[in-house]
Design a protein around this motif. Structure first.
Motif, short mmCIF file in Angstrom:
data_model
loop_
_atom_site.label_atom_id
_atom_site.label_comp_id
_atom_site.label_asym_id
_atom_site.label_seq_id
_atom_site.Cartn_x
_atom_site.Cartn_y
_atom_site.Cartn_z
N HIS A 271 9.44 35.32 -23.47
CA HIS A 271 9.86 34.50 -24.61
C HIS A 271 9.05 33.21 -24.67
O HIS A 271 8.76 32.59 -23.66
CB HIS A 271 11.35 34.16 -24.47
N ASP B 257 17.72 33.36 -25.49
CA ASP B 257 16.60 32.60 -26.04
C ASP B 257 16.41 32.73 -27.55
O ASP B 257 15.85 31.85 -28.18
CB ASP B 257 15.29 33.04 -25.37
N GLU B 258 16.82 33.86 -28.14
CA GLU B 258 16.48 34.12 -29.54
C GLU B 258 17.31 35.27 -30.09
O GLU B 258 17.97 36.00 -29.35
CB GLU B 258 14.99 34.45 -29.65
N TYR C 252 11.94 39.47 -33.65
CA TYR C 252 12.31 38.38 -32.74
C TYR C 252 12.12 37.06 -33.47
O TYR C 252 11.03 36.80 -33.99
CB TYR C 252 11.43 38.40 -31.49
#
Length: 188
Positions: free
Chosen positions: A123, A86-87, A104
């Motif tokens: 997330h 996701d990141e 993040y």
């Protein structure tokens, strides 16, 4: 019942951090040349990062933690990106002492200034947030802050940050500030 007390404690902490005064400190959310957008969040009075990526050697970082205890992680430490699906998850942690910060941010990050939001374990799209890790007392979660990305080039990222993090009860906090220079970002 514990969740309600936690939420109330975090709200009280946020109000105390904001000083109950004017909520707009002139930062206006996030801005950069690539016109990145971030979700507007309540303002938390966070000191401007006093370091620059130019203050540390390429591939390294420095972090200063104050609050529960004072801990400085020297610039000879190597940072790493533990990117997930996701990141990016930029870990600026001294593995010997167990102290450090984790940032993040989205894959498409560009140079600019980003408002850090309250850390949520799950997330969310375009999340800019952070945590403080301590070996002795565990993880502290960002309640607000700023991430300044100075350069993203050739798969390397440089910048600085400043944020406030609290434990789950909201009773103990850390102020985290630091800089990182040319840390490799994992690709796909």
């Amino acid at each position: 019942m514990h969740k309600i007390l936690l939420i109330i404690s975090l709200l009280i902490l946020m109000l105390a951090a904001c000083g109950g005064g004017d909520e707009d400190n002139g930062s206006g959310g996030s801005s950069n040349e690539a016109s990145a957008t971030a979700t507007p969040v309540p303002t938390v009075n966070v000191p401007e990062p006093s370091l620059s990526s130019a203050d540390v050697a390429a591939g390294t970082f420095t972090v200063l933690l104050t609050g529960q205890s004072e801990q400085t992680i020297e610039e000879s430490k190597l940072g790493r990106d533990n990117r997930n699906q996701d990141e990016h998850v930029l870990m600026l942690i001294d593995t010997f002492s167990g102290f450090g910060a984790t940032l993040y941010f989205p894959f498409d990050i560009q140079p600019g200034t980003y408002t850090m939001s309250r850390f949520q374990p799950t997330h969310t799209e375009d999340r800019y947030s952070a945590t403080v890790t301590t070996r002795a007392t565990g993880v502290y979660y960002a309640v607000g802050g700023v991430l300044v990305v100075e350069e993203v080039e050739n798969g390397l990222i440089s910048g600085k940050f400043s944020f406030i993090a609290s434990d789950q009860s909201g009773a103990r906090t850390y102020n985290a500030e630091g800089a990182f220079n040319q840390i490799p970002l994992k690709q796909n």
